[in-house]
Design a protein around this motif. Structure first.
Motif, PDB file in Angstrom:
ATOM      1  N   ALA A  49       0.819  -1.213   0.000  1.00 19.08           N
ATOM      2  CA  ALA A  49       0.000   0.000   0.000  1.00 19.08           C
ATOM      3  C   ALA A  49       0.856   1.267   0.000  1.00 19.08           C
ATOM      4  N   ALA A  50       1.948   1.250   0.752  1.00 25.54           N
ATOM      5  CA  ALA A  50       2.815   2.437   0.811  1.00 25.54           C
ATOM      6  C   ALA A  50       3.425   2.728  -0.562  1.00 25.54           C
ATOM      7  N   ALA A  51       3.823   1.684  -1.278  1.00 31.36           N
ATOM      8  CA  ALA A  51       4.397   1.873  -2.616  1.00 31.36           C
ATOM      9  C   ALA A  51       3.349   2.418  -3.571  1.00 31.36           C
ATOM     10  N   LYS A  52       2.128   1.888  -3.472  1.00 35.55           N
ATOM     11  CA  LYS A  52       1.049   2.388  -4.333  1.00 35.55           C
ATOM     12  C   LYS A  52       0.750   3.852  -4.042  1.00 35.55           C
ATOM     13  N   ALA A  53       0.666   4.180  -2.757  1.00 33.97           N
ATOM     14  CA  ALA A  53       0.363   5.566  -2.381  1.00 33.97           C
ATOM     15  C   ALA A  53       1.439   6.513  -2.891  1.00 33.97           C
ATOM     16  N   SER A  54       2.699   6.123  -2.755  1.00 36.24           N
ATOM     17  CA  SER A  54       3.799   6.958  -3.229  1.00 36.24           C
ATOM     18  C   SER A  54       3.743   7.125  -4.746  1.00 36.24           C
ATOM     19  N   SER A  55       3.479   6.026  -5.444  1.00 38.95           N
ATOM     20  CA  SER A  55       3.397   6.085  -6.909  1.00 38.95           C
ATOM     21  C   SER A  55       2.208   6.912  -7.371  1.00 38.95           C
TER      22      SER A  55
END
Length: 114
Positions: A49-55
């Motif tokens: 989720a953190a990677a998706k949010a950052s992207s």
């Protein structure tokens, strides 16, 4: 100039060309790869989720959707709705635009009563 000075100058020119090429690649290939990578993370159902949010944030920033100034840049106010600072900025922007395009300001002939 001594031979050493000439060699140093050649090295400097080579370094500058290399630097310019790297910057060009970063602005073309690098941006494309970064965009595609961010998009792939957003589409990956297994991405954290953190990677998706950052992207997602990165993609929104690139698209200009997170910066209020970018969003409102295309919305022009009427001069009657501008404050003094906005009028000054609009005037300076017009002057710069005229200079860039080579537009020549023409002096009005006569006055309202001619």
């Amino acid at each position: 100039m001594s031979e050493l000075d000439d060699n140093e100058l050649d090295d400097f020119d080579g370094d500058e060309r290399l630097r310019a090429d790297i910057i060009r690649q970063a602005r073309t290939v690098g941006i494309q790869v970064a965009f595609e990578s961010a998009l792939a993370v957003c589409r990956d159902p297994n991405a954290p989720a953190a990677a998706k949010a950052s992207s997602q944030r990165t993609l929104l920033m690139v698209g200009g959707l997170l910066d209020r100034n970018d969003r409102n840049a295309s919305v022009e106010k009427a001069p009657s709705e501008m404050d003094g600072a906005e009028l000054e900025k609009a005037t300076q922007d017009l002057i710069r635009r005229q200079r860039r395009t080579g537009a020549v300001a023409t002096k009005p002939r006569g006055d309202a009563f001619d």
